[in-house]
Enzyme design. Structure first.
Site, PDB file in Angstrom:
ATOM      1  N   LYS A   1       0.839  -1.197   0.000  1.00  0.00           N
ATOM      2  CA  LYS A   1       0.000   0.000   0.000  1.00  0.00           C
ATOM      3  C   LYS A   1       0.876   1.249   0.000  1.00  0.00           C
ATOM      4  O   LYS A   1       1.890   1.312   0.715  1.00  0.00           O
ATOM      5  CB  LYS A   1      -0.909  -0.039   1.233  1.00  0.00           C
ATOM      6  CG  LYS A   1      -1.928   1.076   1.337  1.00  0.00           C
ATOM      7  CD  LYS A   1      -2.821   0.814   2.551  1.00  0.00           C
ATOM      8  CE  LYS A   1      -3.828   1.913   2.792  1.00  0.00           C
ATOM      9  NZ  LYS A   1      -4.709   1.616   3.952  1.00  0.00           N
TER      10      LYS A   1
ATOM     11  N   SER B   1      -9.156   2.537   3.092  1.00  0.00           N
ATOM     12  CA  SER B   1      -8.145   3.148   2.255  1.00  0.00           C
ATOM     13  C   SER B   1      -7.263   2.158   1.500  1.00  0.00           C
ATOM     14  O   SER B   1      -6.426   2.558   0.697  1.00  0.00           O
ATOM     15  CB  SER B   1      -7.263   4.067   3.092  1.00  0.00           C
ATOM     16  OG  SER B   1      -6.598   3.343   4.126  1.00  0.00           O
TER      17      SER B   1
ATOM     18  N   SER C   1      -9.990   0.245   7.130  1.00  0.00           N
ATOM     19  CA  SER C   1      -9.330   0.330   5.827  1.00  0.00           C
ATOM     20  C   SER C   1      -8.873  -0.995   5.251  1.00  0.00           C
ATOM     21  O   SER C   1      -8.551  -1.073   4.069  1.00  0.00           O
ATOM     22  CB  SER C   1      -8.134   1.289   5.909  1.00  0.00           C
ATOM     23  OG  SER C   1      -8.575   2.611   6.079  1.00  0.00           O
TER      24      SER C   1
END
Length: 474
Positions: A81, A156, A180
């Site tokens: 990520k 996210s 997330s």
């Protein structure tokens, strides 16, 4: 062998086993995944930063070792990520402030994965600083949901979830503060788990002792996720809250056959509206646990303080982490991030202390609750994937939210309790959009959580539902 499209639909464990027998090499997997990215990622924008030259160099170095010495992952490709640094790879945090940043050192988490034979080949898209459950930013734009490319992939860890769903990843790293890892798993029909704080060592930030945000694994199914989790866990002295590995394999636990005796179900924790269709799908999935002889009861501890407690502690954390950027680059921060920081700057010491007291109260109630129930089940998100143009869910079931994070309240309990929580696919809406079921265990209860999730997954999904090709809006 080079690229082999037939590998895309295999599970991560199947691919890892092929690596162990020498039937495929890490370089074969990189060729395969690079070809798949070229084929499908332009339609969804999940992996905007690629680093295949670095990946192939790492793969060749790994292949110089005997297969038995290549770690748990053995050469499996893993995207990271874009909030976490990878040495020599553009790391933007989804922000124009860091758009051209190339770190000289990797995060502790990345080092751990590479030590276990993970090959980093891409950075997955994320909202600016991970703020908000819709993956878009000014650096790379929007990540689209592959089930319907007019819809949000949530966030996210949206890029990671979409990569898994479209077959441009077998395993993926993500992180979670307010859902997330769980929100995008729900929206994309894959599996994401928020571990207990300290399970996955990472380079610390501010506040140093924070337990709200964690790093964690994502995959297409529970066993694959457990494999990646085994490669992520462990103590590192550079992370002061990291936990030592207890010697037990999480994949072994997922496969153990253990099942809970009694679980609780709640549609809303008593703190949030939920779309009726989503609630119905999730309750039906939860109650199918009874097919394994598990007692399913409707119950929930008192969470009346959760919204206020979470909002205060999140805002205080934003001040600690981002006050310096706010002072020097306020003009480059998105409005939601500014709002979070400014909310924190307005807090008094007494208000922060009160929120800490509320968190302890909530934790103690949860401890008592888990004395009666092995797990607590709920929707992982309160809505199905929403239109990509909406920056967040503003309204649900007649209730208007006051800010951009309030619609995520179903994720708050696990975060505040420091509990592990997993989202597995529960079913599909009438529009054929995925809905996830959240399963929460007591703190450090990942072994029972993974075993139970595998049990229910086997009932709900005897055959895989991903990967898929991106589906355009209809």
């Amino acid at each position: 062998m080079t690229a082999d499209a037939s590998l895309i639909s295999k599970t991560a464990i199947q691919v890892r086993d092929l690596l162990r027998t020498g039937e495929v090499s890490p370089l074969d997997l990189l060729d395969t995944i690079e070809a798949r990215i070229a084929e499908v990622d332009p339609a969804v924008n999940a992996l905007p930063t690629l680093c295949f030259d670095r990946a192939r160099a790492r793969a060749r170095a790994l292949m110089d070792k005997p297969i038995a010495e290549r770690g748990l992952l053995g050469g499996m490709p893993v995207p990271i990520k874009d909030l976490v640094d990878v040495e020599g790879v553009r790391s933007t945090r989804g922000s124009p402030i860091f758009a051209d940043t190339v770190p000289e050192a990797s995060d502790v988490l990345v080092e751990t994965l590479e030590d276990q034979g993970g090959i980093i080949y891409a950075k997955s898209n994320t909202p600016e600083f991970g703020a908000g459950a819709n993956t878009f930013n000014e650096v790379f734009g929007r990540t689209l949901n592959p089930w319907n490319t007019s819809r949000s992939a949530a966030g996210s860890s949206g890029g990671a979830a979409v990569a898994l769903a479209t077959g441009t990843a077998w395993l993926a790293h993500g992180s979670d503060l307010g859902g997330s890892l769980r929100n995008p798993a729900s929206f994309c029909g894959i599996v994401g788990m928020r571990p207990s704080p300290g399970r996955c060592a990472a380079t610390p930030g501010l506040p140093l002792d924070q337990t709200m945000g964690v790093e964690g694994p994502m995959a297409r199914n529970v066993e694959d996720l457990a494999l990646l989790f085994d490669a992520m866990v462990g103590e590192d002295p550079r992370d002061p809250i990291s936990l030592p590995w207890d010697g037990r394999s999480f994949l072994g636990s997922a496969r153990s056959g253990w099942k809970p005796t009694k679980v609780a179900w709640t549609k809303d924790f008593g703190i949030t509206p939920v779309d009726p269709e989503v609630a119905e799908i999730c309750e039906a999935a939860a109650r199918r646990f009874s097919e394994a002889g598990v007692i399913v009861e409707e119950a929930c501890p008192d969470l009346s303080e959760a919204n206020a407690c979470f909002a205060t502690l999140r805002a205080a954390g934003y001040v600690a982490a981002m006050k310096a950027l706010y002072a020097t680059h306020r003009d480059k921060l998105k409005p939601d991030v500014i709002w979070n920081i400014e909310s924190g700057l307005k807090l008094t010491a007494s208000e922060i202390a009160h929120a800490q007291d509320q968190r302890l109260t909530l934790f103690n109630r949860a401890q008592a609750f888990f004395g009666d129930y092995d797990l607590l089940l709920s929707p992982a998100t309160i809505v199905a994937p929403y239109p990509i143009e909406q920056t967040y869910v503003a309204e649900c079931n007649g209730h208007r939210f006051s800010n951009y994070i309030e619609w995520l309240a179903v994720a708050y309990p696990a975060t505040l309790w420091m509990s592990p929580a997993i989202s597995i696919p529960a079913g599909f809406t009438r529009e054929d959009l995925p809905v996830g079921l959240q399963m929460i265990a007591p703190p450090r209860g990942e072994h029972r959580l993974l075993a139970a999730a595998r049990q229910l997954e086997s009932i709900l999904w005897p055959t895989p539902i991903v990967p898929i090709d991106p589906r355009p809006a209809v």
